[in-house]
Design an enzyme around this catalytic site. Structure first.
Site, PDB file in Angstrom:
ATOM      1  N   LEU A 135       0.779  -0.921   0.311  1.00 48.53           N
ATOM      2  CA  LEU A 135      -0.304  -0.415   0.325  1.00 48.53           C
ATOM      3  C   LEU A 135       1.213   1.368   0.011  1.00 48.53           C
ATOM      4  CD1 LEU A 135      -2.777  -0.926   2.740  1.00 48.53           C
ATOM      5  CD2 LEU A 135      -2.763  -0.832   0.555  1.00 48.53           C
ATOM      6  N   ASP A 136       0.078   2.269  -0.835  1.00 48.32           N
ATOM      7  CA  ASP A 136       1.146   3.198  -1.065  1.00 48.32           C
ATOM      8  C   ASP A 136       1.084   4.192   0.450  1.00 48.32           C
ATOM      9  OD1 ASP A 136       1.172   3.731  -3.377  1.00 48.32           O
ATOM     10  OD2 ASP A 136      -0.046   4.262  -3.785  1.00 48.32           O
ATOM     11  N   ARG A 137       2.379   4.955   1.258  1.00 43.93           N
ATOM     12  CA  ARG A 137       1.718   5.581   2.731  1.00 43.93           C
ATOM     13  C   ARG A 137       0.895   5.582   2.867  1.00 43.93           C
ATOM     14  NH1 ARG A 137       7.300   9.308   4.700  1.00 43.93           N
ATOM     15  NH2 ARG A 137       5.933   9.625   6.182  1.00 43.93           N
ATOM     16  N   THR A 139      -2.098   5.616   2.212  1.00 47.05           N
ATOM     17  CA  THR A 139      -3.514   4.679   1.626  1.00 47.05           C
ATOM     18  C   THR A 139      -3.805   3.716   3.231  1.00 47.05           C
ATOM     19  OG1 THR A 139      -3.084   4.605  -1.047  1.00 47.05           O
ATOM     20  CG2 THR A 139      -4.989   2.741   0.237  1.00 47.05           C
ATOM     21  N   ARG A 235      -5.205   5.248  -8.070  1.00 49.87           N
ATOM     22  CA  ARG A 235      -5.176   6.907  -8.444  1.00 49.87           C
ATOM     23  C   ARG A 235      -4.940   7.466  -9.318  1.00 49.87           C
ATOM     24  NH1 ARG A 235      -0.292   7.776  -4.059  1.00 49.87           N
ATOM     25  NH2 ARG A 235      -0.713   9.729  -4.628  1.00 49.87           N
TER      26      ARG A 235
END
Length: 297
Positions: A135-137, A139, A235
């Site tokens: 997961l992105d930072r 998210t 995104r």
């Protein structure tokens, strides 16, 4: 950390070589090599055995996996982590916002990996970090960490086969169409080392399914499921259709309502890599996304 697997040989597997039996149980080449090099890694009826030995009905096969040292580049740091599920093979966690999943040059001591390293250090257990779904930072939500190399190998293959079923919730700008499929290849943007963009000439295949759950005050709550797992896929795709996520510093830097991209890994279901029992988890929206609950009541 040590993990021991016990097998009683059934008639269906009688006559097989141990190596082939383990391959049929999804042991990867790397795991098989590790087991063969581990003292006592393969025991057949409690005696050391070569992987070329043949099995008989009712034989007892014991396989031992050992991680003697922890990941060297991960410093144990007492950080809050939220574990929803843990057994001998995996953890399912609810990742917070503003938390990278692994160390990097600018994030050496503030990551999920650091917090997990501390968690296992307090239990005096070695820890090798094996994060399965990234997961992105910024998210939030559900992700899987494997606790041994076998579960990691099986879960990774399940991910490639799209057998880790994930649903995301996002808050997007404007009135998103009721439902649809976005098929638009994604590539690295020429002007940034971080940002991605839709690029039909150079991009990799990317497919996102979406469904609008509700719309009010020019915001849409959207459910999203991925067929592919490209970097920043949700995104980028939502910006591509004209409905970027609010608070997204790369693709919609408007922080009036939220200070991060409003994206949450909400639901996760899969078969346990070892027992094959179905597992399913749901994680409610975090507080900063719940601020908009009045829009979606």
């Amino acid at each position: 950390m040590k993990r021991i697997f016990q097998y009683t040989i059934t008639p269906d597997h009688a006559g097989m070589k141990i190596y082939d039996f383990l391959k049929s149980h999804e042991y990867s080449k790397a795991v098989l090599t590790h087991v063969r090099k581990t003292e006592g890694g393969i025991l057949l009826n409690n005696a050391p055995a070569f992987s070329s030995a043949r099995l008989c009905e009712n034989d007892h096969l014991t396989i031992t996996l050992v991680d003697e040292t922890s990941s060297e580049q991960i410093v144990p740091i007492p950080l809050p982590i939220h574990i929803l599920y843990e057994d001998d093979d995996l953890l399912v966690l609810d990742k917070a916002a503003n938390q990278p999943i692994h160390p990097s040059i600018n994030n050496y001591e503030n990551t999920l990996a650091n917090g997990l390293a501390w968690y296992f250090a307090q239990k005096d257990e070695s820890f090798v970090y094996r994060c399965i779904n990234r997961l992105d930072r910024d998210t939030t939500g559900l992700l899987i960490v494997a606790k041994n190399m076998l579960s990691a190998a099986i879960l990774s293959e399940m991910g490639k086969r799209r057998e880790l079923h994930r649903e995301y919730l996002a808050i997007a700008q404007g009135e998103v169409p009721e439902e649809g499929i976005i098929e638009a290849p994604i590539a690295r943007a020429d002007t940034s080392v971080i940002a991605r963009c839709v690029d039909f000439e150079h991009g990799e295949t990317a497919v996102t399914h979406f469904k609008r759950l509700c719309f009010q005050n020019d915001l849409s709550l959207v459910s999203l499921k991925l067929e592919t797992g490209r970097t920043h896929q949700i995104r980028v795709h939502m910006k591509y259709i004209g409905h970027p996520l609010i608070g997204d510093f790369l693709y919609n830097p408007d922080f009036r309502l939220i200070e991060r991209q409003a994206l949450h890994s909400h639901r996760l279901s899969f078969l346990h890599p070892i027992t094959k029992k179905p597992l399913s988890f749901t994680c409610p929206l975090p507080q900063d996304m719940q601020l908009f609950s009045e829009f979606f009541s």
